[in-house]
Design a protein around this motif. Structure first.
Motif, short mmCIF file in Angstrom:
data_model
loop_
_atom_site.label_atom_id
_atom_site.label_comp_id
_atom_site.label_asym_id
_atom_site.label_seq_id
_atom_site.Cartn_x
_atom_site.Cartn_y
_atom_site.Cartn_z
N LEU A 62 0.83 -1.20 0.00
CA LEU A 62 0.00 0.00 0.00
C LEU A 62 0.86 1.26 0.00
CD1 LEU A 62 -2.70 1.48 0.23
CD2 LEU A 62 -2.59 1.15 2.71
N ARG A 66 1.37 4.25 -2.69
CA ARG A 66 1.22 5.66 -2.33
C ARG A 66 2.41 6.48 -2.82
NH1 ARG A 66 2.89 9.04 1.99
NH2 ARG A 66 1.45 10.79 2.25
N GLU A 71 -0.58 9.86 -3.69
CA GLU A 71 -1.88 10.01 -3.04
C GLU A 71 -1.70 10.41 -1.57
OE1 GLU A 71 -4.78 9.62 -4.46
OE2 GLU A 71 -4.63 8.21 -6.12
N TYR A 73 -3.05 10.42 2.44
CA TYR A 73 -3.69 9.40 3.27
C TYR A 73 -5.21 9.47 3.11
CZ TYR A 73 0.77 8.67 5.70
OH TYR A 73 2.08 8.37 6.00
N LEU A 76 -6.36 7.83 -0.06
CA LEU A 76 -6.30 6.37 -0.01
C LEU A 76 -7.50 5.78 0.72
CD1 LEU A 76 -2.51 5.70 0.73
CD2 LEU A 76 -3.72 5.31 -1.41
N GLN A 79 -10.43 4.94 -1.38
CA GLN A 79 -10.27 3.95 -2.44
C GLN A 79 -10.23 2.54 -1.82
OE1 GLN A 79 -7.26 5.10 -5.52
NE2 GLN A 79 -6.93 6.90 -4.22
N ILE A 91 -8.84 -0.47 3.75
CA ILE A 91 -7.79 0.53 3.84
C ILE A 91 -7.94 1.25 5.18
CG2 ILE A 91 -6.79 2.61 2.81
CD1 ILE A 91 -6.46 0.12 1.11
#
Length: 532
Positions: A62, A66, A71, A73, A76, A79, A91
């Motif tokens: 992950l 990132r 991206e 936090y 994320l 998603q 996530i």
């Protein structure tokens, strides 16, 4: 269960595999989904009893994602469809992500993620194919290449291999560390590794790992072994080895082309920055920048119409407040440089104002070489220039005699229009020059421009990264970087000599012309050598 030992090279293999899929048109989402092989990952800093419900392996993937996308936090957490790809139930929220990155990853673990992810970002933008999820290049800190774009490798794997092969054929046997005959690695293995470190722009530890990764684990030494061996090269023998190796390179050049003789050479001084305590550091000097400190090296280079090879190197040791060195006598450095290079007939020596001193003039005269040296402008020179202005003169020639403890000789000071700024430049020479010829004669000094390009190439293309404060390491790294520069020029020569038998030298290749596709070109080797 198979145990995988995490290695920094594993992160590069991950980036290679992801890039392959992206280049074939897969989305980053699908590229990650296809990573179904086990791969080594950093050590989980949470103890086994920690109550976290998130798989560490999933969190590694992950955070890798990132760093590629940039991206936040918060983004994320929106998603949640990514959770299945990374083997997570969901996530985590922002606070968990932030805490995990700070506490569950140590510095090595964070480096594992950012190095590989940023390498992929570099390669996608260099290859210039469509991958919309990959963040803009300007957003990343190029941590893989140590803070600045100039640290990025310049050479392809094939170019490194070709240069190393030339080095093995022509120069490696000139160097001897004096180690025992039954040592595990021959000196040539350390020299190959040093060539790799310089041309791949690596630090010793990281570079040794990557070298083993490419050539085989048993082929090359570990980084700490390399540093210990480097320190065993005696400095005098190191310079002798460089001189012998350079002679061999010159013999190759002279055997294949009409080489202009005698040669014009230039002497200059370059610095390698030093950070740290200067107490007891006899080879560390001050610089023109005031509070900066550096190791200093003088070089003598062929300039003009011949191939630009550096013929000689000398360390410069100055008297500083933190040491007991005697006052520096730059004329001795000049003498050693010219004597080392005089197996080639020297037509003229060019020097900048750092060498403007009567002992230097006399040293060059005693060595029976002509010189052209830029003068510093003092009150006497300023008064002469004012007289020229009053008389409406652009050019003047003043005859003089240099008197020193080691002899005397007739010389001239040439006052000519400066090519760099408004005003007048003053040069010293031991040749007799008429006023009508003075301006054209002093234009020879412009041939020194090649030196600045040489120093830039040595430092940014061939000098291996190191934070060592040990002078033996810094000396070896610099001398070897100069040698690699010379070999690269030999490569250039061999390519051009195949086209033209007689050569007015204009480089075909510059070190910066071939941008590295490092991970792309080593991908086939890397994939077979390391599991994902």
């Amino acid at each position: 269960m198979i145990s995988y030992t995490p290695r920094m090279s594993d992160t590069f293999v991950i980036s290679i595999e992801l890039e392959k899929r992206l280049e074939r048109g897969a989305s980053l989402y699908r590229a990650f989904a296809a990573l179904d092989h086990p791969f080594a990952y950093p050590e989980d800093q949470y103890p086994e009893w920690h109550p976290t419900s998130y798989s560490f392996r999933g969190m590694v993937k992950l955070f890798y994602y990132r760093e590629i996308t940039g991206e936040s936090y918060r983004s994320l957490t929106r998603q949640q469809e990514l959770a299945g790809i990374f083997g997570l139930e969901r996530i985590p929220d922002e606070s968990v992500l932030s805490r995990t990155w700070r506490n569950r990853f140590d510095a090595e673990g964070r480096g594992f993620v950012t190095n590989g992810a940023h390498a992929l970002v570099w390669e996608v933008h260099e290859a210039d194919f469509y991958a919309p999820e990959v963040r803009p290049l300007q957003e990343i800190e190029p941590s893989l290449f140590e803070d600045d774009a100039e640290s990025r490798p310049t050479f392809t794997d094939g170019q490194i291999a070709r240069t190393t092969r030339l080095a093995r054929n022509h120069v490696f046997e000139s160097f001897d560390s004096g180690r025992a005959q039954n040592a595990m690695y021959e000196d040539s293995r350390f020299l190959e590794l040093q060539a790799f470190l310089g041309m791949a722009r690596c630090g010793t530890s990281q570079g040794a790992t990557r070298f083993q990764f490419l050539r085989g684990k048993q082929y090359g030494p570990h980084g700490d072994t390399h540093l210990r061996t480097v320190k065993q090269f005696d400095s005098d023998e190191l310079f002798d080895g460089f001189h012998e190796a350079t002679e061999r390179l010159l013999s190759v050049i002279q055997s294949g082309v009409s080489f202009h003789r005698p040669v014009t050479v230039a002497i200059d001084i370059t610095t390698l920055r030093y950070y740290g305590n200067v107490e007891g550091m006899r080879m560390v000097s001050g610089t023109k920048e005031g509070d900066e400190r550096a190791f200093k090296f003088a070089t003598l280079s062929i300039v003009g119409w011949n191939i630009p090879i550096i013929l000689a190197i000398e360390p410069v040791r100055e008297s500083s407040p933190w040491d007991s060195n005697p006052p520096n006598r730059i004329c001795r450095v000049v003498r050693r440089l010219v004597r080392r290079a005089q197996e080639l007939p020297i037509e003229m020596v060019l020097c900048d104002s750092e060498f403007d001193a009567k002992p230097v003039y006399q040293t060059l005269s005693n060595l029976d070489v002509d010189y052209l040296i830029l003068r510093r402008t003092y009150s006497a020179e300023r008064a002469a220039i004012e007289t020229m202005d009053d008389d409406g003169q652009d050019v003047a020639v003043e005859s003089a005699t240099a008197h020193t403890d080691h002899g005397s000789h007739a010389m001239q000071f040439l006052y000519v229009p400066s090519t760099k700024s408004e005003g007048t430049a003053v040069f010293a020479t031991n040749l007799r020059v008429e006023p009508a010829e003075a301006e054209a004669f002093c234009q020879r000094y412009s041939r020194r421009w090649q030196i600045e390009n040489e120093y830039k190439s040595i430092k940014y293309d061939f000098l291996a990264k190191t934070s060592s404060k040990d002078y033996r390491v810094r000396l070896f790294y610099f001398v070897f970087a100069v040698l690699l520069h010379n070999i690269w020029r030999l490569t250039d020569f061999l390519l051009k000599a195949g086209v033209d038998a007689e050569m007015d030298y204009a480089p075909v290749l510059t070190a910066g012309e071939s941008r590295l596709r490092w991970f792309r070109e080593t991908s086939s080797t890397a994939t077979s050598a390391c599991l994902l």
